[in-house]
Write an enzyme that holds these catalytic residues in place. Structure first.
Site, PDB file in Angstrom:
ATOM      1  N   HIS A  80       0.835  -1.208   0.000  1.00 56.64           N
ATOM      2  CA  HIS A  80       0.000   0.000   0.000  1.00 56.64           C
ATOM      3  C   HIS A  80       0.875   1.265   0.000  1.00 56.64           C
ATOM      4  O   HIS A  80       0.594   2.222  -0.735  1.00 56.64           O
ATOM      5  CB  HIS A  80      -0.912  -0.026   1.228  1.00 56.64           C
ATOM      6  CG  HIS A  80      -1.802   1.149   1.376  1.00 56.64           C
ATOM      7  ND1 HIS A  80      -2.838   1.419   0.504  1.00 56.64           N
ATOM      8  CD2 HIS A  80      -1.823   2.138   2.302  1.00 56.64           C
ATOM      9  CE1 HIS A  80      -3.452   2.522   0.892  1.00 56.64           C
ATOM     10  NE2 HIS A  80      -2.858   2.974   1.981  1.00 56.64           N
ATOM     11  N   ASP A  83       2.233   1.849  -3.332  1.00 58.14           N
ATOM     12  CA  ASP A  83       1.198   2.440  -4.189  1.00 58.14           C
ATOM     13  C   ASP A  83       1.107   3.951  -3.986  1.00 58.14           C
ATOM     14  O   ASP A  83       0.923   4.706  -4.942  1.00 58.14           O
ATOM     15  CB  ASP A  83      -0.169   1.811  -3.904  1.00 58.14           C
ATOM     16  CG  ASP A  83      -0.294   0.411  -4.456  1.00 58.14           C
ATOM     17  OD1 ASP A  83       0.549   0.010  -5.281  1.00 58.14           O
ATOM     18  OD2 ASP A  83      -1.253  -0.286  -4.055  1.00 58.14           O
TER      19      ASP A  83
END
Length: 106
Positions: A80, A83
């Site tokens: 995450h 990202d």
């Protein structure tokens, strides 16, 4: 001594912080360009690059550790965080293009 997982959480939070800073700076660059403040827009773009570079250094350290045979704990949170950094890079690239468009228009 840190508990297992604490080190990776610190990395995750740092990556998210730098990604957020880079994205925010890119958005501020667009706003400055919209207001014909191209000097401020460039400063914000520069700040965005600086934050992205810091995040990239951290990612490179993780890659170097793994390449050296050290175990790197890959969690969903780490993915995450990656990202966030990639998203920030996209915002930065678009902010550069939008700033150039505003320069041409004005």
């Amino acid at each position: 001594m840190s508990k297992p997982g604490e080190e990776i959480m610190e990395v995750v939070m740092t990556l998210i912080m730098y990604g957020g800073d880079a994205r925010s700076s890119a958005m501020e660059a667009i706003a400055a360009a919209r207001n014909n403040d191209f000097e401020r827009a460039q400063k914000k773009l520069d700040g965005s690059v600086e934050a992205i570079n810091k995040a990239h250094e951290i990612q490179t350290e993780l890659l170097a550790k793994e390449a050296d045979g050290q175990k790197v704990e890959v969690t969903l949170l780490l993915v995450h965080a990656g990202d966030h950094v990639m998203n920030a890079m996209t915002y930065h690239d678009l902010a550069e293009e939008i700033t150039e468009l505003y320069k041409r228009i004005n």
